[in-house]
Design a protein around this motif. Structure first.
Motif, PDB file in Angstrom:
ATOM      1  N   VAL A   3       1.080  -1.381   0.186  1.00  9.85           N
ATOM      2  CA  VAL A   3      -0.131  -0.453   0.459  1.00  9.85           C
ATOM      3  C   VAL A   3       0.766   1.303   0.352  1.00  9.85           C
ATOM      4  CG1 VAL A   3      -2.144   0.995   1.269  1.00  9.85           C
ATOM      5  CG2 VAL A   3      -1.764  -0.988   1.674  1.00  9.85           C
ATOM      6  N   ASP A   4       0.829   2.252  -0.800  1.00 10.75           N
ATOM      7  CA  ASP A   4       1.473   3.516  -0.896  1.00 10.75           C
ATOM      8  C   ASP A   4       0.574   4.438   0.134  1.00 10.75           C
ATOM      9  OD1 ASP A   4       3.282   3.380  -2.878  1.00 10.75           O
ATOM     10  OD2 ASP A   4       1.745   3.476  -4.374  1.00 10.75           O
ATOM     11  N   ASN A  44     -10.305   4.980   2.009  1.00 13.72           N
ATOM     12  CA  ASN A  44      -8.794   4.244   1.059  1.00 13.72           C
ATOM     13  C   ASN A  44      -8.343   3.310   2.104  1.00 13.72           C
ATOM     14  OD1 ASN A  44      -9.278   5.261  -1.667  1.00 13.72           O
ATOM     15  ND2 ASN A  44      -8.280   7.017  -1.211  1.00 13.72           N
ATOM     16  N   LEU A  45      -7.909   3.980   3.050  1.00 17.94           N
ATOM     17  CA  LEU A  45      -6.839   3.386   4.161  1.00 17.94           C
ATOM     18  C   LEU A  45      -8.314   1.933   5.028  1.00 17.94           C
ATOM     19  CD1 LEU A  45      -5.776   6.068   6.205  1.00 17.94           C
ATOM     20  CD2 LEU A  45      -4.296   4.709   5.269  1.00 17.94           C
ATOM     21  N   LYS A  46      -9.773   2.360   4.720  1.00 11.18           N
ATOM     22  CA  LYS A  46     -10.094   1.424   5.308  1.00 11.18           C
ATOM     23  C   LYS A  46     -10.098  -0.029   4.010  1.00 11.18           C
ATOM     24  CE  LYS A  46     -13.384   3.440   7.900  1.00 11.18           C
ATOM     25  NZ  LYS A  46     -14.992   3.823   8.193  1.00 11.18           N
ATOM     26  N   GLN A  47     -10.724   0.463   3.244  1.00  5.92           N
ATOM     27  CA  GLN A  47     -10.641  -0.413   1.683  1.00  5.92           C
ATOM     28  C   GLN A  47      -8.457  -1.844   0.939  1.00  5.92           C
ATOM     29  OE1 GLN A  47     -12.093   2.407  -1.727  1.00  5.92           O
ATOM     30  NE2 GLN A  47     -13.618   1.981  -0.976  1.00  5.92           N
ATOM     31  N   ILE A  51      -6.453   0.456   8.009  1.00  2.13           N
ATOM     32  CA  ILE A  51      -7.702  -0.233   9.058  1.00  2.13           C
ATOM     33  C   ILE A  51      -9.020  -0.907   8.908  1.00  2.13           C
ATOM     34  CG2 ILE A  51      -9.376   1.242   9.658  1.00  2.13           C
ATOM     35  CD1 ILE A  51      -8.159   3.954   9.064  1.00  2.13           C
ATOM     36  N   THR A  52      -7.705  -1.880  10.106  1.00  4.19           N
ATOM     37  CA  THR A  52      -9.243  -2.759   9.610  1.00  4.19           C
ATOM     38  C   THR A  52     -10.377  -3.066  10.308  1.00  4.19           C
ATOM     39  OG1 THR A  52      -7.544  -3.693  11.753  1.00  4.19           O
ATOM     40  CG2 THR A  52      -7.033  -4.173   9.859  1.00  4.19           C
ATOM     41  N   THR A  53     -10.868  -2.145  11.836  1.00  4.91           N
ATOM     42  CA  THR A  53     -11.864  -1.690  12.090  1.00  4.91           C
ATOM     43  C   THR A  53     -11.859  -0.596  13.330  1.00  4.91           C
ATOM     44  OG1 THR A  53     -10.730  -2.902  14.437  1.00  4.91           O
ATOM     45  CG2 THR A  53     -11.961  -4.081  12.864  1.00  4.91           C
ATOM     46  N   ILE A  54     -12.186   0.058  13.623  1.00  4.76           N
ATOM     47  CA  ILE A  54     -13.072   1.394  14.159  1.00  4.76           C
ATOM     48  C   ILE A  54     -13.226   0.772  15.488  1.00  4.76           C
ATOM     49  CG2 ILE A  54     -13.136   3.365  14.445  1.00  4.76           C
ATOM     50  CD1 ILE A  54     -12.676   4.411  11.077  1.00  4.76           C
ATOM     51  N   SER A  55     -13.108   0.661  16.539  1.00  5.02           N
ATOM     52  CA  SER A  55     -13.374  -0.079  17.773  1.00  5.02           C
ATOM     53  C   SER A  55     -13.334   0.786  18.997  1.00  5.02           C
ATOM     54  CB  SER A  55     -13.535  -1.688  17.797  1.00  5.02           C
ATOM     55  OG  SER A  55     -12.367  -1.469  17.762  1.00  5.02           O
TER      56      SER A  55
END
Length: 164
Positions: A3-4, A44-47, A51-55
């Motif tokens: 990932v860039d 983009n960071l999620k896709q 970023i795998t989860t926000i919890s």
């Protein structure tokens, strides 16, 4: 993962790691970017699975999960043992992390329980897994706060490696 990322992505990640309830307006103000630019970057960071989860970060002590233990697990080396034993370990109540290792120990299991009875039951559950030969547990006497954030704990050299 290829990932860039740039310095702005790193700053967004740093702020989200510190507080998962930051909104776009706060991030926009802190970083001097428009809300739409922040939204685009976070999406983009999620896709890209950066970023795998926000919890919520739940304090285990608030749930009386005061006993933290590290258990080394040694197993029989048969075909498929890593996947089978690893999956079985992750299914045990109280287990938070399972790491497949190289060296003298096959797995490290990090667990939290509330009392000695739960601890004994957890160890019994590990020992009952087919292929487990031996366990050795260590119990944390005192937890020292390390921050837990990946980005804050990275050196400048580490960050530079990511953004290059």
């Amino acid at each position: 993962m290829d990932v860039d990322l740039d310095e702005t992505d790193i700053e967004i990640l740093k702020r989200l790691e510190k507080s998962d309830d930051k909104n776009l307006e706060e991030l926009s103000d802190e970083l001097g970017l428009s809300k739409s630019a922040i939204h685009y970057r976070v999406t983009n960071l999620k896709q890209s699975d950066v970023i795998t989860t926000i919890s919520a970060d739940v304090d285990p002590h608030a749930l009386d999960l005061n006993m933290l233990l590290f258990t080394e697990v040694t197993v029989s080396h048969e075909s498929g043992y890593a996947e089978d034993v690893g999956e079985s370990l992750t299914e045990i109540d109280g287990v938070n992390h399972v790491y497949y290792m190289m060296g003298d120990v096959d797995f490290i299991v990090i667990s939290r329980v509330q009392n000695h009875d739960q601890m004994h039951a957890l160890i019994d559950d590990i020992v009952e897994i087919d292929g487990v030969n031996e366990t050795s547990s260590r119990f944390v006497i005192q937890e020292l706060e390390t921050g837990g954030q990946l980005i804050d704990n990275m050196s400048d050299e580490m960050v530079d490696q990511v953004v290059e």
